[in-house]
Design an enzyme around this catalytic site. Structure first.
Site, PDB file in Angstrom:
ATOM      1  N   CYS A 172      34.734 -38.072 -13.762  1.00 41.23           N
ATOM      2  CA  CYS A 172      33.523 -37.738 -13.032  1.00 41.23           C
ATOM      3  C   CYS A 172      33.595 -36.358 -12.526  1.00 41.23           C
ATOM      4  O   CYS A 172      32.346 -35.650 -12.863  1.00 41.23           O
ATOM      5  CB  CYS A 172      33.578 -38.519 -11.533  1.00 41.23           C
ATOM      6  SG  CYS A 172      33.576 -40.228 -11.819  1.00 41.23           S
ATOM      7  N   ASP A 185       5.132 -41.055 -13.188  1.00 41.10           N
ATOM      8  CA  ASP A 185       4.466 -42.084 -12.443  1.00 41.10           C
ATOM      9  C   ASP A 185       5.597 -43.319 -11.963  1.00 41.10           C
ATOM     10  O   ASP A 185       5.257 -44.369 -11.633  1.00 41.10           O
ATOM     11  CB  ASP A 185       3.551 -42.815 -13.554  1.00 41.10           C
ATOM     12  CG  ASP A 185       4.057 -43.542 -14.809  1.00 41.10           C
ATOM     13  OD1 ASP A 185       5.475 -43.267 -14.971  1.00 41.10           O
ATOM     14  OD2 ASP A 185       3.617 -44.172 -15.625  1.00 41.10           O
TER      15      ASP A 185
END
Ligand code: BEZ
Length: 223
Positions: free
Chosen positions: A46, A139
């Site tokens: 990570c 959108d």
């Protein structure tokens, strides 16, 4: 139960992040978005991924993509881990991670968005988050999802390449072939008849002859 599917409206969740509480749609505004999850703070893979994402953030900005990360630890842990990530990057010109990190310490979002990795558990037996990537269009629809197990780090150059394809194909009636890079030829989708393809792509359409005799392998310069 399927999770989020391509074309679904992305949930307008509220979250605590390293830049304060936010609602996703307000944060994204009219931009594209990328949400990527990490199994845990202070873990090696990570740390390399977030370091790379921070380094590449100007490339995401250039493409009008807002970045937001998620890990299942607290804000305090995120602030402290961020210093490690910056030290890993070894770039003294950058003093903070250039995107928010969501503190999902109760795993509520990870569960809602189907991000948990059942194979990886913490010391108390609770599942960790997988390495999930969601790309969200202006959108607020889901345009792409990737789900990697905790043990496999992602390739952020590939994620940028995919965003280039998503943004191109959002506006042009083309498809991008294997290993496509911006500037390479693109493909004419099968649904476009030959005469329409000729007028849609004035730069020319090249059709490769195939043993089947079917004329579906059609290239055109990137419009
Ligand atoms: C890592 O980020 O290094 C990691 C996290 C969970 C499981 C395996 C690796």
């Amino acid at each position: 139960m399927p999770g989020l599917l391509l074309g679904d409206a992305f949930p307008n969740f509220e979250a605590d992040t390293t830049i304060g509480k936010l609602k996703l749609y307000d944060f994204l505004g009219d931009s594209w978005g990328i949400l990527f999850s990490h199994p845990r703070d202070y873990t090696p893979v990570c740390t390399t991924e977030l370091g790379q994402a921070a380094e590449l953030s100007p490339e995401f900005t250039k493409r009008n993509v807002k970045m937001i990360a998620l890990s299942i630890d607290s804000l305090e842990e995120h602030y402290s881990w961020s210093k490690d990530i910056l030290a890993y990057n070894n770039d003294e010109t950058v003093s903070e991670i250039p995107f928010p990190i969501i503190a999902d310490d109760r795993r509520e979002l990870a569960v809602e968005l189907g991000m948990l990795d059942p194979e990886e558990k913490d010391q108390s037996g609770m599942p960790l988050t997988a390495r999930c990537v969601f790309v969200i269009s202006p959108d607020k629809k889901l345009k792409l999802s990737l789900l990697y197990p905790a043990t496999t780090g992602r390739n952020f150059d590939e994620i940028l390449r995919v965003i280039d394809s998503l943004q191109l194909t959002a506006h042009k009636r083309v498809a991008t072939p294997v290993n496509w890079k911006p500037g390479d030829c693109v493909m004419v989708p099968p649904a476009i008849p030959e005469d329409e393809a000729r007028s849609l792509f004035p730069a020319g359409v090249y059709t490769k002859e195939l043993p089947s005799g079917k004329r579906y392998l059609r290239y055109t310069p990137q419009p």
